[in-house]
Design a protein around this motif. Structure first.
Motif, PDB file in Angstrom:
ATOM      1  N   ALA A  99     -18.528 -32.884  66.887  1.00  0.00           N
ATOM      2  CA  ALA A  99     -17.437 -33.403  66.055  1.00  0.00           C
ATOM      3  C   ALA A  99     -17.647 -33.060  64.589  1.00  0.00           C
ATOM      4  CB  ALA A  99     -17.313 -34.916  66.238  1.00  0.00           C
ATOM      5  N   MET A 100     -18.881 -33.245  64.100  1.00  0.00           N
ATOM      6  CA  MET A 100     -19.165 -32.929  62.700  1.00  0.00           C
ATOM      7  C   MET A 100     -19.141 -31.420  62.464  1.00  0.00           C
ATOM      8  SD  MET A 100     -19.472 -35.736  60.998  1.00  0.00           S
ATOM      9  CE  MET A 100     -18.132 -36.338  62.060  1.00  0.00           C
ATOM     10  N   GLY A 101     -19.645 -30.661  63.433  1.00  0.00           N
ATOM     11  CA  GLY A 101     -19.628 -29.213  63.294  1.00  0.00           C
ATOM     12  C   GLY A 101     -18.215 -28.653  63.208  1.00  0.00           C
ATOM     13  N   ALA A 102     -17.283 -29.257  63.945  1.00  0.00           N
ATOM     14  CA  ALA A 102     -15.897 -28.790  63.916  1.00  0.00           C
ATOM     15  C   ALA A 102     -15.312 -28.842  62.515  1.00  0.00           C
ATOM     16  CB  ALA A 102     -15.048 -29.620  64.879  1.00  0.00           C
ATOM     17  N   ILE A 103     -15.811 -29.761  61.691  1.00  0.00           N
ATOM     18  CA  ILE A 103     -15.317 -29.859  60.317  1.00  0.00           C
ATOM     19  C   ILE A 103     -15.592 -28.574  59.560  1.00  0.00           C
ATOM     20  CG2 ILE A 103     -15.555 -31.153  58.143  1.00  0.00           C
ATOM     21  CD1 ILE A 103     -16.201 -33.620  59.785  1.00  0.00           C
ATOM     22  N   GLY A 104     -16.633 -27.841  59.965  1.00  0.00           N
ATOM     23  CA  GLY A 104     -16.961 -26.583  59.308  1.00  0.00           C
ATOM     24  C   GLY A 104     -15.913 -25.510  59.489  1.00  0.00           C
ATOM     25  N   ILE A 105     -15.112 -25.590  60.542  1.00  0.00           N
ATOM     26  CA  ILE A 105     -14.030 -24.620  60.702  1.00  0.00           C
ATOM     27  C   ILE A 105     -12.664 -25.235  60.383  1.00  0.00           C
ATOM     28  CG2 ILE A 105     -15.260 -23.182  62.354  1.00  0.00           C
ATOM     29  CD1 ILE A 105     -13.731 -24.474  64.592  1.00  0.00           C
ATOM     30  N   ILE A 106     -12.635 -26.521  60.118  1.00  0.00           N
ATOM     31  CA  ILE A 106     -11.381 -27.176  59.741  1.00  0.00           C
ATOM     32  C   ILE A 106     -11.173 -27.124  58.231  1.00  0.00           C
ATOM     33  CG2 ILE A 106     -10.134 -29.373  59.663  1.00  0.00           C
ATOM     34  CD1 ILE A 106     -11.516 -30.118  62.307  1.00  0.00           C
ATOM     35  N   THR A 107     -12.176 -27.570  57.482  1.00  0.00           N
ATOM     36  CA  THR A 107     -12.009 -27.767  56.038  1.00  0.00           C
ATOM     37  C   THR A 107     -11.653 -26.502  55.269  1.00  0.00           C
ATOM     38  OG1 THR A 107     -13.500 -29.670  56.101  1.00  0.00           O
ATOM     39  CG2 THR A 107     -13.132 -28.647  53.960  1.00  0.00           C
ATOM     40  N   PRO A 108     -12.380 -25.371  55.421  1.00  0.00           N
ATOM     41  CA  PRO A 108     -12.010 -24.182  54.642  1.00  0.00           C
ATOM     42  C   PRO A 108     -10.593 -23.699  54.936  1.00  0.00           C
ATOM     43  CG  PRO A 108     -14.187 -23.923  55.622  1.00  0.00           C
ATOM     44  CD  PRO A 108     -13.565 -25.118  56.264  1.00  0.00           C
ATOM     45  N   ASN A 109     -10.177 -23.796  56.192  1.00  0.00           N
ATOM     46  CA  ASN A 109      -8.853 -23.291  56.573  1.00  0.00           C
ATOM     47  C   ASN A 109      -7.737 -24.225  56.145  1.00  0.00           C
ATOM     48  OD1 ASN A 109      -9.626 -20.809  58.090  1.00  0.00           O
ATOM     49  ND2 ASN A 109     -10.761 -22.288  59.302  1.00  0.00           N
ATOM     50  N   SER A 110      -7.969 -25.535  56.208  1.00  0.00           N
ATOM     51  CA  SER A 110      -6.935 -26.461  55.732  1.00  0.00           C
ATOM     52  C   SER A 110      -6.765 -26.327  54.226  1.00  0.00           C
ATOM     53  CB  SER A 110      -7.293 -27.905  56.109  1.00  0.00           C
ATOM     54  OG  SER A 110      -8.475 -28.324  55.453  1.00  0.00           O
ATOM     55  N   ALA A 111      -7.877 -26.128  53.498  1.00  0.00           N
ATOM     56  CA  ALA A 111      -7.777 -25.935  52.051  1.00  0.00           C
ATOM     57  C   ALA A 111      -7.006 -24.674  51.713  1.00  0.00           C
ATOM     58  CB  ALA A 111      -9.182 -25.883  51.437  1.00  0.00           C
ATOM     59  N   ALA A 112      -7.307 -23.582  52.423  1.00  0.00           N
ATOM     60  CA  ALA A 112      -6.612 -22.319  52.164  1.00  0.00           C
ATOM     61  C   ALA A 112      -5.120 -22.431  52.478  1.00  0.00           C
ATOM     62  CB  ALA A 112      -7.251 -21.203  52.987  1.00  0.00           C
ATOM     63  N   CYS A 113      -4.778 -23.064  53.599  1.00  0.00           N
ATOM     64  CA  CYS A 113      -3.365 -23.226  53.979  1.00  0.00           C
ATOM     65  C   CYS A 113      -2.621 -24.101  52.965  1.00  0.00           C
ATOM     66  CB  CYS A 113      -3.260 -23.828  55.373  1.00  0.00           C
ATOM     67  SG  CYS A 113      -3.821 -22.749  56.706  1.00  0.00           S
ATOM     68  N   TYR A 114      -3.242 -25.175  52.553  1.00  0.00           N
ATOM     69  CA  TYR A 114      -2.617 -26.096  51.596  1.00  0.00           C
ATOM     70  C   TYR A 114      -2.398 -25.429  50.242  1.00  0.00           C
ATOM     71  CZ  TYR A 114      -2.769 -29.789  48.010  1.00  0.00           C
ATOM     72  OH  TYR A 114      -2.544 -30.571  46.907  1.00  0.00           O
TER      73      TYR A 114
END
Length: 417
Positions: free
Chosen positions: A327-342
């Motif tokens: 669950a914590m590791g998944a944040i590593g592929i969520i955060t950079p991409n959500s920031a870029a999309c936003y």
């Protein structure tokens, strides 16, 4: 920017990402290095440990406020000026903390220190958006995240080491020196990415117009989907962080020496997934990887809750750790991409947009982490359930508000801002 800033291919230099990561790491160092010294600080000030811990909350609040104010100012005055002001506040506050003799003064100075830290670090995401977009922006965000994650792992060890050579003052001397080094970085290395024309135009506008940037963000529903989706993901992470001492040392009965190893395993999972994200970006769009990451976290949190309910009070540590690290590791592929999309929606007010993004992570994370602590039952169920709810809500935000299945198209109106 100086004319020789870009390389022969017209791209920003490779050294920019580690420089930005070093500046972003200012906050993890400011929070985590002094955690081992809190009992010693409480004894020195003659108060309970709980009162000194208020300085952690004041830093989180000050950092959020600093970002919200510093973001629009960086669009108006430029990245370098704003970063310089922030670091000057951070350095001055760090120096004054060395002379703090009451816990009230400590809490107030930590707020000021965080205010400066918010000013200084908010320019990093804005600089990335000024120079990159799409996959390139997500890739640079991933590189920064990889290096920045080293700071929370190293900071407690640095703090503990400094305590062996002196008292708690040594930690704030370290932060003072680090702030001075970052001042050299901002003033002598980082480029100004806001053109003189844009700065002059924004400075002619009224101060009230700085708030228009936030209004524009709240009028962009798809961007809000990415923003609040990531804020909820941050909430799941803060639930874990704020409850980790109870989970490991009280529920599972591990020693204080073993605790950093278990805590750090989740950080290691984050680092590995960030590296995977950099490679996935060569093939997939950020929004596609974002949905996959959120799906992985939702599955992991569901397994975490299932394991908690199945084993009950006899929970096995390994059965808890495996889905937790996932669950914590998944944040590593969520955060950079959500920031870029936003940030893709706001090319002209990237400082303001990045400020709201950063502040929302701390505000949502702090509130949700505190909410789970408030319903503490002495079991792991509220923790696992809270993380699952955050993950499910985040995926809904990405699917139905951000409409992440669809390509991101920036409105012409936004480009003219």
């Amino acid at each position: 920017m100086p004319p020789n800033f870009f390389d022969a291919e017209g791209k920003p230099p490779r050294w920019l990402a580690p420089c930005l990561a070093a500046l972003v790491a200012l906050t993890p160092f400011a929070i985590d290095t002094y955690l081992p010294a809190i009992p010693a600080m409480a004894a020195a000030l003659g108060v309970e440990v709980a009162k000194v811990q208020h300085s952690v909350s004041s830093y989180l609040l000050g950092f959020a406020v600093g970002q919200l104010i510093g973001g629009p100012l960086s669009d108006r005055w430029g990245r370098i000026v704003t970063g310089t002001i922030g670091l000057a506040i951070f350095i001055a506050s760090s120096a004054l903390i060395l002379f703090a003799n009451t816990v009230e003064l400590l809490v107030a100075l930590r707020f000021c220190q965080a205010l400066g830290g918010g000013f200084a670090t908010v320019i990093c995401g804005a600089i990335v958006r000024d120079l990159y977009h799409g996959r390139d922006a997500a890739r640079i965000m991933s590189m920064i995240a990889t290096m920045m994650l080293i700071a929370p792992m190293a900071a407690p060890a640095i703090g503990a080491t400094l305590l062996t050579f002196g008292d708690w003052h040594a930690i704030f001397i370290f932060l003072l020196v680090y702030g001075l080094l970052m001042m050299v970085l901002v003033r002598g290395v980082l480029p100004e990415t806001v053109s003189r024309f844009r700065r002059a135009r924004r400075q002619r506008e009224s101060r009230r117009s700085m708030l228009k940037g936030y209004a524009q963000i709240f009028r962009t529903p798809r961007a809000l989907g990415f923003l609040f989706g990531q804020a909820l993901i941050s909430g799941s992470m803060f639930i874990y962080i704020t409850t980790a001492p109870f989970v490991f040392m009280e529920h599972f009965g591990v020693s204080s020496a073993t605790f950093p190893m278990l805590f750090g395993s989740c950080v290691l999972g984050l680092v590995l997934m960030v590296q995977l994200n950099i490679r996935l970006l060569k093939v997939f769009e950020p929004r596609q990887i974002l949905l996959a990451g959120m799906g992985l976290q939702l599955l992991s949190c569901a397994l975490l809750l299932a394991s908690t309910l199945y084993f009950g009070k006899e929970q096995v540590l390994l059965a808890w750790m495996i889905p937790l690290v996932m669950a914590m590791g998944a944040i590593g592929i969520i955060t950079p991409n959500s920031a870029a999309c936003y940030l893709e929606f706001f090319p002209r007010i990237s400082g303001t947009a990045n400020a709201l993004y950063g502040a929302s992570l701390f505000i949502f994370g702090g509130v949700l982490g505190g909410a789970v602590n408030a319903v503490h039952t002495g079991t792991l169920v509220p923790i696992a359930l809270g993380m699952l709810c955050c993950s499910a809500a985040a995926l809904c935000m990405a699917l139905f508000v951000a409409r992440a299945r669809q390509p991101i198209e920036i409105e012409e109106r936004a480009l003219r801002m």
